[in-house]
Motif scaffolding. Structure first.
Motif, PDB file in Angstrom:
ATOM      1  N   PRO A  63      61.335   9.258  38.700  1.00 48.19           N
ATOM      2  CA  PRO A  63      62.028   8.154  38.013  1.00 48.19           C
ATOM      3  C   PRO A  63      61.020   7.290  37.262  1.00 48.19           C
ATOM      4  CG  PRO A  63      61.843   7.700  40.352  1.00 48.19           C
ATOM      5  CD  PRO A  63      61.279   9.080  40.145  1.00 48.19           C
ATOM      6  N   PRO A  64      61.499   6.411  36.385  1.00 46.35           N
ATOM      7  CA  PRO A  64      60.578   5.505  35.670  1.00 46.35           C
ATOM      8  C   PRO A  64      59.743   4.700  36.652  1.00 46.35           C
ATOM      9  CG  PRO A  64      62.800   5.352  34.777  1.00 46.35           C
ATOM     10  CD  PRO A  64      62.894   6.199  35.996  1.00 46.35           C
ATOM     11  N   PHE A  67      60.425   2.162  39.996  1.00 41.48           N
ATOM     12  CA  PHE A  67      61.766   2.416  40.540  1.00 41.48           C
ATOM     13  C   PHE A  67      61.852   2.009  42.011  1.00 41.48           C
ATOM     14  CE2 PHE A  67      64.560   5.298  42.939  1.00 41.48           C
ATOM     15  CZ  PHE A  67      65.780   5.009  42.350  1.00 41.48           C
ATOM     16  N   ARG A  70      62.184  -1.619  42.516  1.00 46.16           N
ATOM     17  CA  ARG A  70      63.504  -2.143  42.135  1.00 46.16           C
ATOM     18  C   ARG A  70      64.550  -1.839  43.219  1.00 46.16           C
ATOM     19  NH1 ARG A  70      61.429  -0.722  37.176  1.00 46.16           N
ATOM     20  NH2 ARG A  70      62.360   1.351  37.088  1.00 46.16           N
ATOM     21  N   VAL A  71      64.427  -0.651  43.819  1.00 46.82           N
ATOM     22  CA  VAL A  71      65.369  -0.324  44.905  1.00 46.82           C
ATOM     23  C   VAL A  71      65.167  -1.291  46.067  1.00 46.82           C
ATOM     24  CG1 VAL A  71      65.996   1.390  46.651  1.00 46.82           C
ATOM     25  CG2 VAL A  71      65.564   2.119  44.298  1.00 46.82           C
ATOM     26  N   LEU A  72      63.903  -1.517  46.419  1.00 51.70           N
ATOM     27  CA  LEU A  72      63.637  -2.407  47.560  1.00 51.70           C
ATOM     28  C   LEU A  72      64.099  -3.832  47.269  1.00 51.70           C
ATOM     29  CD1 LEU A  72      60.161  -1.057  48.658  1.00 51.70           C
ATOM     30  CD2 LEU A  72      62.357  -0.712  49.772  1.00 51.70           C
ATOM     31  N   ALA A  74      66.603  -4.584  45.355  1.00 49.81           N
ATOM     32  CA  ALA A  74      68.072  -4.562  45.448  1.00 49.81           C
ATOM     33  C   ALA A  74      68.509  -4.633  46.907  1.00 49.81           C
ATOM     34  CB  ALA A  74      68.621  -3.297  44.793  1.00 49.81           C
ATOM     35  N   ILE A  75      67.769  -3.943  47.769  1.00 45.10           N
ATOM     36  CA  ILE A  75      68.097  -3.960  49.196  1.00 45.10           C
ATOM     37  C   ILE A  75      67.854  -5.347  49.782  1.00 45.10           C
ATOM     38  CG2 ILE A  75      67.307  -3.140  51.454  1.00 45.10           C
ATOM     39  CD1 ILE A  75      66.939  -0.376  50.193  1.00 45.10           C
ATOM     40  N   GLU A  76      66.725  -5.937  49.405  1.00 44.92           N
ATOM     41  CA  GLU A  76      66.382  -7.240  49.973  1.00 44.92           C
ATOM     42  C   GLU A  76      67.329  -8.336  49.526  1.00 44.92           C
ATOM     43  OE1 GLU A  76      62.301  -7.769  48.980  1.00 44.92           O
ATOM     44  OE2 GLU A  76      61.706  -6.167  50.348  1.00 44.92           O
ATOM     45  N   ARG A  78      70.436  -8.027  49.182  1.00 37.79           N
ATOM     46  CA  ARG A  78      71.728  -7.939  49.872  1.00 37.79           C
ATOM     47  C   ARG A  78      71.696  -8.887  51.057  1.00 37.79           C
ATOM     48  NH1 ARG A  78      75.704  -4.185  47.849  1.00 37.79           N
ATOM     49  NH2 ARG A  78      74.632  -3.596  45.969  1.00 37.79           N
ATOM     50  N   PRO A  79      72.809  -9.510  51.373  1.00 29.45           N
ATOM     51  CA  PRO A  79      72.803 -10.373  52.556  1.00 29.45           C
ATOM     52  C   PRO A  79      72.455  -9.563  53.792  1.00 29.45           C
ATOM     53  CG  PRO A  79      74.881 -10.562  51.344  1.00 29.45           C
ATOM     54  CD  PRO A  79      74.102  -9.449  50.733  1.00 29.45           C
ATOM     55  N   HIS A  82      74.872  -7.607  56.336  1.00 30.55           N
ATOM     56  CA  HIS A  82      75.379  -6.232  56.359  1.00 30.55           C
ATOM     57  C   HIS A  82      74.945  -5.500  57.612  1.00 30.55           C
ATOM     58  CE1 HIS A  82      77.304  -5.791  52.507  1.00 30.55           C
ATOM     59  NE2 HIS A  82      76.335  -6.494  51.964  1.00 30.55           N
ATOM     60  N   ARG A  83      73.663  -5.666  57.932  1.00 36.22           N
ATOM     61  CA  ARG A  83      73.167  -4.944  59.101  1.00 36.22           C
ATOM     62  C   ARG A  83      73.802  -5.495  60.372  1.00 36.22           C
ATOM     63  NH1 ARG A  83      68.254  -4.763  56.145  1.00 36.22           N
ATOM     64  NH2 ARG A  83      67.469  -6.639  57.094  1.00 36.22           N
ATOM     65  N   ASN A  86      77.244  -4.148  60.819  1.00 36.09           N
ATOM     66  CA  ASN A  86      77.362  -2.785  61.315  1.00 36.09           C
ATOM     67  C   ASN A  86      77.026  -2.661  62.783  1.00 36.09           C
ATOM     68  OD1 ASN A  86      78.199  -1.723  58.938  1.00 36.09           O
ATOM     69  ND2 ASN A  86      76.151  -1.227  58.216  1.00 36.09           N
TER      70      ASN A  86
ATOM     71  N   GLN B  28      62.714   9.789  46.082  1.00 39.13           N
ATOM     72  CA  GLN B  28      63.145   9.286  44.777  1.00 39.13           C
ATOM     73  C   GLN B  28      63.203  10.376  43.705  1.00 39.13           C
ATOM     74  OE1 GLN B  28      60.528   6.075  43.732  1.00 39.13           O
ATOM     75  NE2 GLN B  28      58.783   7.399  43.298  1.00 39.13           N
ATOM     76  N   TYR B  32      66.690  10.960  41.915  1.00 37.76           N
ATOM     77  CA  TYR B  32      66.746  10.714  40.471  1.00 37.76           C
ATOM     78  C   TYR B  32      66.990  12.029  39.719  1.00 37.76           C
ATOM     79  CZ  TYR B  32      65.352   9.220  35.793  1.00 37.76           C
ATOM     80  OH  TYR B  32      65.331   8.961  34.443  1.00 37.76           O
ATOM     81  N   GLU B  46      69.096   6.180  36.523  1.00 39.49           N
ATOM     82  CA  GLU B  46      68.325   5.245  37.352  1.00 39.49           C
ATOM     83  C   GLU B  46      69.268   4.323  38.127  1.00 39.49           C
ATOM     84  OE1 GLU B  46      65.229   3.045  35.370  1.00 39.49           O
ATOM     85  OE2 GLU B  46      64.783   1.927  37.199  1.00 39.49           O
ATOM     86  N   GLN B  50      69.499   4.248  42.144  1.00 42.93           N
ATOM     87  CA  GLN B  50      69.317   2.992  42.883  1.00 42.93           C
ATOM     88  C   GLN B  50      70.530   2.717  43.775  1.00 42.93           C
ATOM     89  OE1 GLN B  50      67.637  -0.393  40.759  1.00 42.93           O
ATOM     90  NE2 GLN B  50      69.156  -1.728  41.692  1.00 42.93           N
ATOM     91  N   VAL B  54      70.727   2.262  47.895  1.00 47.04           N
ATOM     92  CA  VAL B  54      71.306   1.062  48.520  1.00 47.04           C
ATOM     93  C   VAL B  54      72.440   1.472  49.464  1.00 47.04           C
ATOM     94  CG1 VAL B  54      72.606  -1.067  48.082  1.00 47.04           C
ATOM     95  CG2 VAL B  54      70.639  -0.502  46.651  1.00 47.04           C
ATOM     96  N   TRP B  57      70.966   2.910  52.588  1.00 53.79           N
ATOM     97  CA  TRP B  57      70.474   1.829  53.449  1.00 53.79           C
ATOM     98  C   TRP B  57      71.635   1.158  54.180  1.00 53.79           C
ATOM     99  CZ3 TRP B  57      71.509  -3.491  52.431  1.00 53.79           C
ATOM    100  CH2 TRP B  57      70.875  -4.371  53.307  1.00 53.79           C
ATOM    101  N   SER B  61      73.021   3.388  59.543  1.00 54.63           N
ATOM    102  CA  SER B  61      73.354   3.377  60.969  1.00 54.63           C
ATOM    103  C   SER B  61      74.500   4.340  61.289  1.00 54.63           C
ATOM    104  CB  SER B  61      73.710   1.959  61.422  1.00 54.63           C
ATOM    105  OG  SER B  61      74.806   1.488  60.678  1.00 54.63           O
TER     106      SER B  61
END
Lengths: 224, 179
Positions: A63-64, A67, A70-72, A74-76, A78-79, A82-83, A86, B28, B32, B46, B50, B54, B57, B61
């Motif tokens: 990926p560019p 990447f 950016r994924v991390l 996006a995860i961080e 998130r409220p 969520h975890r 679950n 990745q 991708y 992309e 992504q 997410v 993640w 669980s």
């Protein structure tokens, strides 16, 4: 229909089931047969394995750059709830219920604004919008409470006190009158607590009913 | 020592940022690559990739090792996200003959993790186009047999038979290598 005809019919559907594209109707029809046919189940497992393997043939591509960062990010963003939702939902529900109970007790000595702040703080834990509580009654006395939390997800939490011990089936009665079984609440030595997530908005819950063999019917009326 | 996929996923589900970072870096290029194969547009691929991470993640669980390997679980999430993106844009799925050609090219840069199956690649290349085409339309394009029948103007029963025969043939060539 003979068994072989039934198998032939279902085996025609197996590729779509394996690829995850079967319609709901086809899936329901096939699953009813698969439940009792080991040969067809084996074929489904094998075909699903083949479909999985086919996806591995897609050429890999880098990926560019940036990447992963950016994924991390996006995860961080998130409220973290969520975890919690679950894994620790029921524990969180119990804490919220306890917090609310504390807030209501403390209400007597505090001014309204402080209570409102406390309430907002509780709701913010799991993206909640409002919280309702209804007394759980056996027709004569209070036997506990049912708490309804409107959030993501929404949930119900039941606390039972001083009620006959046993396993109570918990049913949710919607505003449209439809009953849905949502679980089993075990009451031991007169007390018990239990919770679950629900798919319907709390405002659409009319009642929660708890019934069991040789046990009184306990009822919490949310629209009462 | 290489940390297993399952351990990374479990740590990620528990909120371990290092595990999440290692998991993303490990997969990745696969994620991708699959997204690009299905959507064909780098910027959209992309976004899809992504989104897939997410979702992985968020649902880590709920992953059940009895139902398949982590990599196939992750690629199924990616495939579904990519199909949704194609449908949302009303794009048409990639030409099946081109797709079969792409999938049957030996990927020299592929990850050496034993997940690539040369036998399957060769078997797909050797399938008659009337079997391979519907198979990739179904597995990569998310089309139902009915949609394929309508698209190719072929009777529904014929499509179902071709897909099933083709998949059984691929299965035979893959041999017994399920974990």
């Amino acid at each position: 229909m003979t068994e072989s005809e039934s198998c032939r019919e279902v085996r025609e559907l197996i590729p779509e089931l394996a690829a995850g594209v079967a319609s709901g109707e086809s899936r329901a029809h096939a699953l009813a047969h698969l439940a009792g046919c080991a040969d067809c189940r084996r074929e489904l497992e094998e075909m699903a394995g083949t479909v999985d393997a086919l996806l591995l043939l897609a050429p890999e591509r880098e990926p560019p750059s940036g990447f992963d960062a950016r994924v991390l990010a996006a995860i961080e963003h998130r409220p973290t709830g969520h975890r919690v939702r679950n894994a620790l939902l029921i524990a969180a529900a119990a804490v919220l219920v306890a917090s609310l109970a504390a807030a209501f007790t403390w209400w007597r000595g505090a001014d309204d604004r402080e209570v409102a702040d406390q309430y907002r703080g509780v709701l913010s834990v799991a993206d909640g919008r409002y919280f309702r509580a209804a007394a759980l009654e056996d027709g004569v006395d209070d036997r506990g409470h049912v708490f309804g939390y409107q959030g993501r997800p929404s949930w119900l939490f039941v606390t039972v006190e001083d009620a006959p011990s046993g396993n109570y089936h918990v049913q949710l009665i919607g505003a449209d009158g439809r009953a849905t079984w949502i679980g089993l609440c075990r009451v031991r030595d007169g007390t018990g607590s239990w919770g679950t997530t629900i798919d319907v908005p709390i405002r659409d819950v009319a009642r929660v009913e708890m019934t069991g063999n040789n046990l009184p019917t306990l009822l919490a009326d949310f629209h009462g | 020592m290489v940390v297993s996929d399952e351990s990374l996923l479990a740590a990620m589900a528990g909120g371990d940022e290092y595990a999440a970072s290692a998991f993303v870096r490990r997969y990745q290029s696969r994620v991708y690559g699959l997204a690009m194969t299905i959507v064909g547009v780098p910027a959209l691929a992309e976004d899809v990739a992504q989104d897939a991470f997410v979702k992985a993640w968020r649902h880590a669980s709920t992953y059940d090792p009895r139902r398949g390997r982590v990599v196939t679980w992750l690629l199924t999430i990616t495939r579904n996200a990519a199909i949704d993106a194609v449908r949302y844009r009303h794009d048409t799925p990639m030409d099946p003959d081109l797709l079969v050609g792409l999938l049957t090219l030996r990927d020299e840069g592929a990850t050496e993790d034993g997940t690539d199956d040369l036998g399957l690649r060769e078997a797909l290349a050797e399938l008659p186009p009337e079997q391979a085409g519907p198979i990739v339309l179904m597995t990569y394009g998310g089309l139902t047999a009915k949609e394929i029948a309508s698209r190719d103007d072929v009777p529904l029963g014929t499509v179902k038979t071709r897909v099933r025969r083709g998949l059984l043939q691929l299965r035979r060539r893959m041999g017994v290598r399920d974990d």
